[in-house]
Design a protein around this motif. Structure first.
Motif, PDB file in Angstrom:
ATOM      1  N   ILE A 187       0.855  -1.190   0.000  1.00 55.11           N
ATOM      2  CA  ILE A 187       0.000   0.000   0.000  1.00 55.11           C
ATOM      3  C   ILE A 187       0.892   1.242   0.000  1.00 55.11           C
ATOM      4  CG2 ILE A 187      -1.699   1.324   1.312  1.00 55.11           C
ATOM      5  CD1 ILE A 187      -2.804  -1.352   2.314  1.00 55.11           C
ATOM      6  N   ARG A 188       0.750   2.047  -1.024  1.00 53.67           N
ATOM      7  CA  ARG A 188       1.591   3.238  -1.179  1.00 53.67           C
ATOM      8  C   ARG A 188       0.780   4.529  -1.198  1.00 53.67           C
ATOM      9  NH1 ARG A 188       4.463  -0.235  -0.042  1.00 53.67           N
ATOM     10  NH2 ARG A 188       6.289  -1.088  -1.114  1.00 53.67           N
ATOM     11  N   ALA A 189      -0.537   4.410  -1.278  1.00 57.98           N
ATOM     12  CA  ALA A 189      -1.383   5.600  -1.349  1.00 57.98           C
ATOM     13  C   ALA A 189      -2.687   5.325  -0.621  1.00 57.98           C
ATOM     14  CB  ALA A 189      -1.652   5.979  -2.803  1.00 57.98           C
ATOM     15  N   VAL A 190      -3.331   6.405  -0.214  1.00 55.51           N
ATOM     16  CA  VAL A 190      -4.613   6.268   0.491  1.00 55.51           C
ATOM     17  C   VAL A 190      -5.659   7.168  -0.166  1.00 55.51           C
ATOM     18  CG1 VAL A 190      -3.646   5.577   2.698  1.00 55.51           C
ATOM     19  CG2 VAL A 190      -3.834   8.009   2.200  1.00 55.51           C
ATOM     20  N   PRO A 191      -6.936   6.765  -0.003  1.00 57.89           N
ATOM     21  CA  PRO A 191      -7.390   5.582   0.709  1.00 57.89           C
ATOM     22  C   PRO A 191      -7.203   4.315  -0.110  1.00 57.89           C
ATOM     23  CG  PRO A 191      -9.267   6.709  -0.252  1.00 57.89           C
ATOM     24  CD  PRO A 191      -8.070   7.581  -0.526  1.00 57.89           C
ATOM     25  N   THR A 192      -6.885   3.240   0.587  1.00 55.95           N
ATOM     26  CA  THR A 192      -6.886   1.900  -0.008  1.00 55.95           C
ATOM     27  C   THR A 192      -7.848   1.053   0.810  1.00 55.95           C
ATOM     28  OG1 THR A 192      -4.606   2.043  -0.815  1.00 55.95           O
ATOM     29  CG2 THR A 192      -5.536  -0.158  -0.518  1.00 55.95           C
ATOM     30  N   THR A 193      -8.795   0.446   0.144  1.00 60.12           N
ATOM     31  CA  THR A 193      -9.804  -0.374   0.813  1.00 60.12           C
ATOM     32  C   THR A 193      -9.704  -1.802   0.296  1.00 60.12           C
ATOM     33  OG1 THR A 193     -11.290   1.539   0.937  1.00 60.12           O
ATOM     34  CG2 THR A 193     -12.269  -0.632   1.308  1.00 60.12           C
ATOM     35  N   ARG A 194      -9.595  -2.735   1.225  1.00 61.94           N
ATOM     36  CA  ARG A 194      -9.615  -4.148   0.841  1.00 61.94           C
ATOM     37  C   ARG A 194     -10.915  -4.758   1.340  1.00 61.94           C
ATOM     38  NH1 ARG A 194      -8.577  -8.621   3.535  1.00 61.94           N
ATOM     39  NH2 ARG A 194      -7.306  -7.626   5.164  1.00 61.94           N
ATOM     40  N   ILE A 195     -11.735  -5.221   0.424  1.00 60.72           N
ATOM     41  CA  ILE A 195     -12.986  -5.903   0.765  1.00 60.72           C
ATOM     42  C   ILE A 195     -12.798  -7.371   0.440  1.00 60.72           C
ATOM     43  CG2 ILE A 195     -15.456  -6.067   0.310  1.00 60.72           C
ATOM     44  CD1 ILE A 195     -15.443  -3.134  -0.438  1.00 60.72           C
ATOM     45  N   GLY A 196     -12.605  -8.184   1.477  1.00 61.13           N
ATOM     46  CA  GLY A 196     -12.237  -9.575   1.245  1.00 61.13           C
ATOM     47  C   GLY A 196     -10.886  -9.629   0.575  1.00 61.13           C
ATOM     48  N   SER A 197     -10.854 -10.135  -0.635  1.00 59.76           N
ATOM     49  CA  SER A 197      -9.601 -10.209  -1.399  1.00 59.76           C
ATOM     50  C   SER A 197      -9.514  -9.131  -2.468  1.00 59.76           C
ATOM     51  CB  SER A 197      -9.479 -11.594  -2.044  1.00 59.76           C
ATOM     52  OG  SER A 197     -10.586 -11.833  -2.913  1.00 59.76           O
ATOM     53  N   THR A 198     -10.490  -8.223  -2.504  1.00 61.68           N
ATOM     54  CA  THR A 198     -10.552  -7.201  -3.544  1.00 61.68           C
ATOM     55  C   THR A 198      -9.993  -5.883  -3.037  1.00 61.68           C
ATOM     56  OG1 THR A 198     -12.537  -8.222  -4.488  1.00 61.68           O
ATOM     57  CG2 THR A 198     -12.068  -5.939  -5.115  1.00 61.68           C
ATOM     58  N   TYR A 199      -9.000  -5.343  -3.733  1.00 58.02           N
ATOM     59  CA  TYR A 199      -8.423  -4.061  -3.362  1.00 58.02           C
ATOM     60  C   TYR A 199      -9.044  -2.949  -4.207  1.00 58.02           C
ATOM     61  CZ  TYR A 199      -4.738  -6.145  -0.510  1.00 58.02           C
ATOM     62  OH  TYR A 199      -4.061  -6.808   0.479  1.00 58.02           O
ATOM     63  N   ILE A 200      -9.405  -1.860  -3.551  1.00 58.02           N
ATOM     64  CA  ILE A 200      -9.999  -0.709  -4.237  1.00 58.02           C
ATOM     65  C   ILE A 200      -9.180   0.528  -3.870  1.00 58.02           C
ATOM     66  CG2 ILE A 200     -12.046   0.748  -4.470  1.00 58.02           C
ATOM     67  CD1 ILE A 200     -13.712  -1.694  -3.668  1.00 58.02           C
ATOM     68  N   GLN A 201      -8.675   1.194  -4.886  1.00 55.85           N
ATOM     69  CA  GLN A 201      -7.865   2.389  -4.671  1.00 55.85           C
ATOM     70  C   GLN A 201      -8.723   3.643  -4.809  1.00 55.85           C
ATOM     71  OE1 GLN A 201      -4.697   2.521  -3.809  1.00 55.85           O
ATOM     72  NE2 GLN A 201      -4.099   0.389  -4.062  1.00 55.85           N
ATOM     73  N   GLY A 202      -8.527   4.592  -3.926  1.00 57.87           N
ATOM     74  CA  GLY A 202      -9.163   5.895  -4.057  1.00 57.87           C
ATOM     75  C   GLY A 202     -10.574   5.953  -3.511  1.00 57.87           C
ATOM     76  N   ALA A 203     -11.153   7.155  -3.625  1.00 60.42           N
ATOM     77  CA  ALA A 203     -12.519   7.400  -3.150  1.00 60.42           C
ATOM     78  C   ALA A 203     -13.488   7.078  -4.276  1.00 60.42           C
ATOM     79  CB  ALA A 203     -12.660   8.855  -2.704  1.00 60.42           C
ATOM     80  N   GLN A 204     -13.892   5.834  -4.346  1.00 62.57           N
ATOM     81  CA  GLN A 204     -14.760   5.378  -5.421  1.00 62.57           C
ATOM     82  C   GLN A 204     -16.237   5.622  -5.082  1.00 62.57           C
ATOM     83  OE1 GLN A 204     -13.543   4.457  -8.275  1.00 62.57           O
ATOM     84  NE2 GLN A 204     -11.430   4.577  -7.526  1.00 62.57           N
ATOM     85  N   PRO A 205     -17.109   5.595  -6.093  1.00 65.64           N
ATOM     86  CA  PRO A 205     -18.548   5.743  -5.844  1.00 65.64           C
ATOM     87  C   PRO A 205     -19.090   4.615  -4.973  1.00 65.64           C
ATOM     88  CG  PRO A 205     -18.050   6.069  -8.172  1.00 65.64           C
ATOM     89  CD  PRO A 205     -16.803   5.533  -7.537  1.00 65.64           C
ATOM     90  N   VAL A 206     -20.233   4.875  -4.366  1.00 66.47           N
ATOM     91  CA  VAL A 206     -20.878   3.887  -3.495  1.00 66.47           C
ATOM     92  C   VAL A 206     -21.042   2.555  -4.215  1.00 66.47           C
ATOM     93  CG1 VAL A 206     -22.976   3.332  -2.200  1.00 66.47           C
ATOM     94  CG2 VAL A 206     -22.087   5.681  -2.181  1.00 66.47           C
ATOM     95  N   ALA A 207     -21.452   2.601  -5.475  1.00 67.94           N
ATOM     96  CA  ALA A 207     -21.725   1.373  -6.231  1.00 67.94           C
ATOM     97  C   ALA A 207     -20.497   0.481  -6.356  1.00 67.94           C
ATOM     98  CB  ALA A 207     -22.254   1.721  -7.624  1.00 67.94           C
ATOM     99  N   VAL A 208     -19.323   1.065  -6.458  1.00 68.05           N
ATOM    100  CA  VAL A 208     -18.095   0.267  -6.585  1.00 68.05           C
ATOM    101  C   VAL A 208     -17.863  -0.538  -5.312  1.00 68.05           C
ATOM    102  CG1 VAL A 208     -15.584   0.380  -6.824  1.00 68.05           C
ATOM    103  CG2 VAL A 208     -17.044   1.836  -8.247  1.00 68.05           C
TER     104      VAL A 208
END
Length: 225
Positions: A187-208
């Protein structure tokens, strides 16, 4: 159903972290509502200091942002873009109220205190979100113990216990360990969100966030079967 772990790595001076946290909270609430509360979600917050070498007293924000972006005018353009994105999400950014860019170590240590205090998830989340709001909406200096203790008390935590924790080295080793773990995790940048095994970078929309959570919950059900 096995609980799906959500890990959020963020820093309290990152505006996109607040926007992302707000979107994630909406996604989780929506999924719990759709599943009538049967979905199991474990939410874990991990620290990330964008400025680990920041002086304890912080730095004048105009000086800091001018050095970072090359000019105060360019910084204000960035602020306006963030404020617009925040407004679309229902969050009020008032950068003009912020005088100091703080050191966030104490804020992360306070979250570690809240984690160990044995309170319910809603109380914990109120404190977490309130630190962002105190800084970005009200311009409070979240590097100061008194400010953080007041926020803890407003969220229902024991103010004296929080004061003793921050006055000691409480949570310091845990914050360092979590930051080392984040580095090892890549992890080199924030926000980084891991949902289970899925990594999501940045402030994504609710649907993502909601789609990722739905997918992980489906996997959890399939694994149980």
């Amino acid at each position: 159903m096995n609980a799906v772990e959500i890990q959020v790595t963020s820093d309290f001076i990152c505006p996109w972290c607040w926007i992302g946290h707000h979107a994630l909270s909406q996604a989780v609430a929506g999924v719990l509502e759709r599943t009538a509360g049967h979905a199991r979600v474990s939410l874990v917050y991990r620290p990330f200091e964008l400025n680990p070498d920041m002086p304890e007293e912080g730095i004048n924000r105009q000086v800091y942002r001018t050095a970072k972006f090359g000019s105060w005018e360019r910084s204000q353009v960035r602020d306006a873009e963030v404020a617009e994105a925040g407004a679309r999400a229902g969050l009020a950014f008032h950068f003009e109220r912020i005088e100091i860019t703080p050191n966030t170590r104490l804020a992360h240590r306070l979250i570690e205190y809240a984690r160990t205090a044995g309170t319910d998830a809603h109380q914990f989340d109120r404190l977490y979100a309130s630190i962002f709001e105190a800084y970005f909406s009200h311009g409070q200096h979240i590097g100061l113990p008194d400010v953080l203790i007041d926020l803890a008390a407003q969220a229902g935590f024991d103010a004296q216990a929080a004061r003793v924790w921050l006055a000691s080295n409480g949570g310091d080793a845990e914050v360092s360990a979590d930051e080392t773990h984040a580095e090892l995790e890549g992890i080199r940048a924030v926000p980084t969100t891991r949902i289970g095994s899925t990594y999501i970078q940045g402030a994504q929309p609710v649907a993502v966030f909601a789609n990722a959570l739905d997918n992980e919950l489906t996997r959890a059900v399939a694994h149980k079967c």
